[in-house]
Design a protein around this motif. Structure first.
Motif, short mmCIF file in Angstrom:
data_model
loop_
_atom_site.label_atom_id
_atom_site.label_comp_id
_atom_site.label_asym_id
_atom_site.label_seq_id
_atom_site.Cartn_x
_atom_site.Cartn_y
_atom_site.Cartn_z
N LEU A 157 58.44 40.97 39.79
CA LEU A 157 58.35 40.76 38.25
C LEU A 157 58.13 42.18 37.83
O LEU A 157 58.81 42.72 37.00
CB LEU A 157 57.49 39.78 37.67
N TYR A 158 57.16 42.83 38.39
CA TYR A 158 56.93 44.33 38.05
C TYR A 158 58.12 45.20 38.09
O TYR A 158 58.33 46.04 37.34
CB TYR A 158 55.65 44.91 38.95
N ALA A 161 60.47 44.56 35.53
CA ALA A 161 60.07 45.23 34.18
C ALA A 161 59.97 46.65 34.04
O ALA A 161 60.32 47.38 33.00
CB ALA A 161 58.61 44.63 33.74
N HIS A 162 59.76 47.06 35.11
CA HIS A 162 59.59 48.62 35.29
C HIS A 162 61.26 49.34 35.10
O HIS A 162 61.36 50.05 34.21
CB HIS A 162 59.36 49.17 36.81
N TRP A 166 60.31 44.17 30.02
CA TRP A 166 59.51 42.96 30.17
C TRP A 166 60.67 41.70 29.33
O TRP A 166 60.75 40.82 29.96
CB TRP A 166 58.24 42.60 29.59
N GLN A 167 61.23 42.32 28.40
CA GLN A 167 62.20 41.55 27.74
C GLN A 167 63.43 40.96 28.64
O GLN A 167 64.29 39.85 28.35
CB GLN A 167 62.77 41.90 26.55
N LEU A 169 62.99 39.69 31.28
CA LEU A 169 62.98 38.49 32.27
C LEU A 169 63.94 37.27 31.87
O LEU A 169 63.92 36.25 32.69
CB LEU A 169 61.41 38.21 32.19
N THR A 172 66.83 37.35 33.98
CA THR A 172 66.70 37.22 35.37
C THR A 172 67.37 36.25 36.03
O THR A 172 66.71 34.95 35.78
CB THR A 172 65.14 37.65 35.57
#
Length: 227
Positions: A157-158, A161-162, A166-167, A169, A172
């Motif tokens: 998840l990091y 987002a990196h 985060w949007q 996700l 994903t």
């Protein structure tokens, strides 16, 4: 023909989007009532009455949204019309107060808090997406290094987002978004970015202050049970 009939003729009624909005706002209202019901069931001398009032406001806001969605679908109010009228009157009172007071209140800091939830339907797909994101950020690394560094859900998840924010996700593979709540708050105290945080949520996410705006969106299937 009445004025109400004229207003209905100007609306685009019975659309699939309006039907979906009725469903969403109705479910959001049910969730808000259930949350308040659970809190009232456990109420006692030590209860946080301020939080219970906030829950009541969420129920009112959800009822207004549900009522508005009924009108958008059919041009009629079938329930909670009185709540909507009261809400409109409150808005008018606020506008009148603003006019009387002159300059609007200055707010030096805002806090934007957001809780989004996703069903994890395929952990392996999330890991694969995290490794792919890692390799996009570090193209000189090998597939083996990506597998070594991204070896659990949090790391994946990091990396997602990196690479994409985060949007991302919500797009994903392996994650199924179910809903999001966003609060915009005028805080009464600032966040301590250097505070030591033990295992568990950071206390900075419990912010005291005035809620300036709240948005509740729900879609897809309900969240999975965590028990």
């Amino acid at each position: 023909m009445t004025d109400a009939d004229d207003d209905r003729d100007e609306l685009d009624l019975w659309t699939p989007e309006a039907r979906e909005q009725v469903r969403r706002t109705g479910e959001a209202l049910l969730d808000a009532v259930r949350e308040q019901l659970a809190a009232l069931d456990a109420i006692g001398p030590e209860s946080d009455l301020e939080e219970l009032h906030r829950m009541g406001n969420r129920v009112d806001d959800a009822a207004v949204a549900f009522c508005d969605s009924q009108y958008a679908l059919s041009g009629e109010y079938f329930s909670f019309a009185e709540v909507t009228e009261s809400h409109d009157e409150d808005d008018e009172d606020v506008e009148d107060d603003d006019e009387d007071e002159g300059e609007p209140e200055e707010i030096p800091v805002i806090s934007v808090l957001q809780r989004a939830e996703y069903n994890v339907v395929d952990s392996a797909a999330v890991l694969a997406a995290g490794r792919e994101a890692y390799l996009r950020m570090w193209p000189s690394d090998s597939d083996e290094e990506a597998r070594s560094r991204v070896d659990w859900l949090g790391a994946a998840l990091y990396e997602i987002a990196h690479a994409d924010g985060w949007q991302h996700l919500g797009k994903t593979p392996g994650l199924q978004p179910t809903g999001v709540i966003t609060d915009v708050i005028a805080p009464t105290e600032l966040i301590d970015l250097h505070a030591d945080v033990e295992d568990g949520p950071d206390p900075a996410f419990s912010v005291q202050g005035n809620v300036l705006h709240r948005t509740v969106d729900q879609w897809g299937p309900p969240p999975k049970s965590i028990s």
